[in-house]
Design a protein around this motif. Structure first.
Motif, PDB file in Angstrom:
ATOM      1  N   ARG A 183       0.819  -1.221   0.000  1.00  0.00           N
ATOM      2  CA  ARG A 183       0.000   0.000   0.000  1.00  0.00           C
ATOM      3  C   ARG A 183       0.855   1.276   0.000  1.00  0.00           C
ATOM      4  O   ARG A 183       0.589   2.192  -0.794  1.00  0.00           O
ATOM      5  N   GLU A 187       0.819   4.132  -3.106  1.00  0.00           N
ATOM      6  CA  GLU A 187       0.464   5.532  -2.918  1.00  0.00           C
ATOM      7  C   GLU A 187       1.562   6.454  -3.444  1.00  0.00           C
ATOM      8  O   GLU A 187       1.276   7.481  -4.078  1.00  0.00           O
ATOM      9  N   PRO A 192      -2.782   9.128  -4.253  1.00  0.00           N
ATOM     10  CA  PRO A 192      -3.689   8.763  -3.158  1.00  0.00           C
ATOM     11  C   PRO A 192      -5.025   8.185  -3.603  1.00  0.00           C
ATOM     12  O   PRO A 192      -5.741   7.606  -2.781  1.00  0.00           O
ATOM     13  N   GLU A 194      -7.189   5.569  -4.654  1.00  0.00           N
ATOM     14  CA  GLU A 194      -7.059   4.117  -4.710  1.00  0.00           C
ATOM     15  C   GLU A 194      -7.745   3.503  -5.930  1.00  0.00           C
ATOM     16  O   GLU A 194      -7.446   2.366  -6.308  1.00  0.00           O
TER      17      GLU A 194
END
Length: 280
Positions: A183, A187, A192, A194
């Motif tokens: 994760r 990012e 940011p 998703e």
């Protein structure tokens, strides 16, 4: 393209090569095994994608693929896992990001977007280079990999089902959007939002309608990363709902290492060879 080294093995040829990559904006290195059958004509191509912290060398030195690849007449190509060089942005000391951790994505966020374009490199630039310089039958391609590279193999197959006749993985990261060790990298590479990560997440790709003929996954039941990072049962469930054939083999006592990979390498090579020959 420059030749770094050539070694005879099982009557074939294990080479290491470098080239200037326009996609990654740096020199890239890859390993390629030519089976003895390549002296007589084009051979099918099996791509192996390595995991976190690895280079082209790990599977070349510890994967034990050459004997069976020579027997079956398979070219095995082992790319590096990320761009490298003094000008390539990195996060030294973080083994889950930067050098050795390209995650087979095309980064969209500065400063990484200039170099970390491993999806396009493996999908487009390196295959074109292989086709130009080696007796490769590009109509018969398959892909497999380990951990981060297993993630890469699954996502490439789902993106290009017309190109790859088969796909397998050792201990793949099947749902990197929700795994702790991927994760943060997603990012930083992709931003940011998703929703943008789903293009590089095997579970999400299947949920979003991507498909493939069948998958084979071997997973060590004693793998220390199993419960937090790998979780193959998530991909198993996604494939079940999408009616995609998946063989998931939980291997008792095996961990995440190349001791595990090399133990089942022969199985995977023979599995791919059967499918690469099926549509001749």
């Amino acid at each position: 393209m420059k030749t770094v080294s050539i070694a005879k093995s099982h009557d074939g040829q294990q080479g290491v090569y470098t080239h200037a990559s326009e996609t990654c904006g740096c020199d890239m290195t890859f390993a390629l095994f030519l089976p003895p059958q390549a002296a007589h004509g084009p051979c099918p191509v099996l791509w192996y994608l390595s995991g976190l912290t690895c280079t082209h060398q790990n599977v070349m030195e510890k994967g034990e693929y050459r004997r069976v690849a020579a027997e079956l007449g398979l070219i095995v190509v082992c790319p590096d896992t990320s761009p490298r060089g003094d000008h390539v942005p990195d996060d030294e000391g973080n083994w889950q990001f930067g050098s050795g951790a390209g995650f087979y994505v095309d980064a969209t966020q500065a400063p990484y977007s200039a170099n970390y374009r491993m999806h396009s490199y493996v999908a487009e630039e390196l295959p074109a280079l292989v086709a130009e310089n080696f007796p490769a039958d590009m109509n018969r391609q398959a892909v497999f990999g380990h951990s981060m590279g297993g993630h890469g193999a699954l996502t490439l197959a789902l993106h290009y089902p017309e190109r790859f006749r088969s796909c397998s993985a050792f201990a793949p990261i099947v749902n990197p959007s929700t795994a702790d060790w991927s994760r943060p990298a997603f990012e930083r590479y992709l931003g940011p939002n998703e929703a943008d990560w789903r293009a590089y997440d095997a579970c999400a790709l299947v949920e979003d309608g991507r498909s493939f003929s069948e998958f084979l996954i071997d997973q060590g039941a004693a793998d220390g990363f199993l419960d937090e990072g790998l979780r193959p049962w998530l991909f198993e469930e996604a494939c079940r709902k999408a009616n995609i054939a998946l063989t998931l083999r939980m291997q008792a006592g095996y961990d995440h290492s190349y001791f595990f990979i090399s133990s089942f390498m022969d199985d995977h090579l023979r599995w791919h060879a059967a499918r690469l020959e099926a549509n001749l």
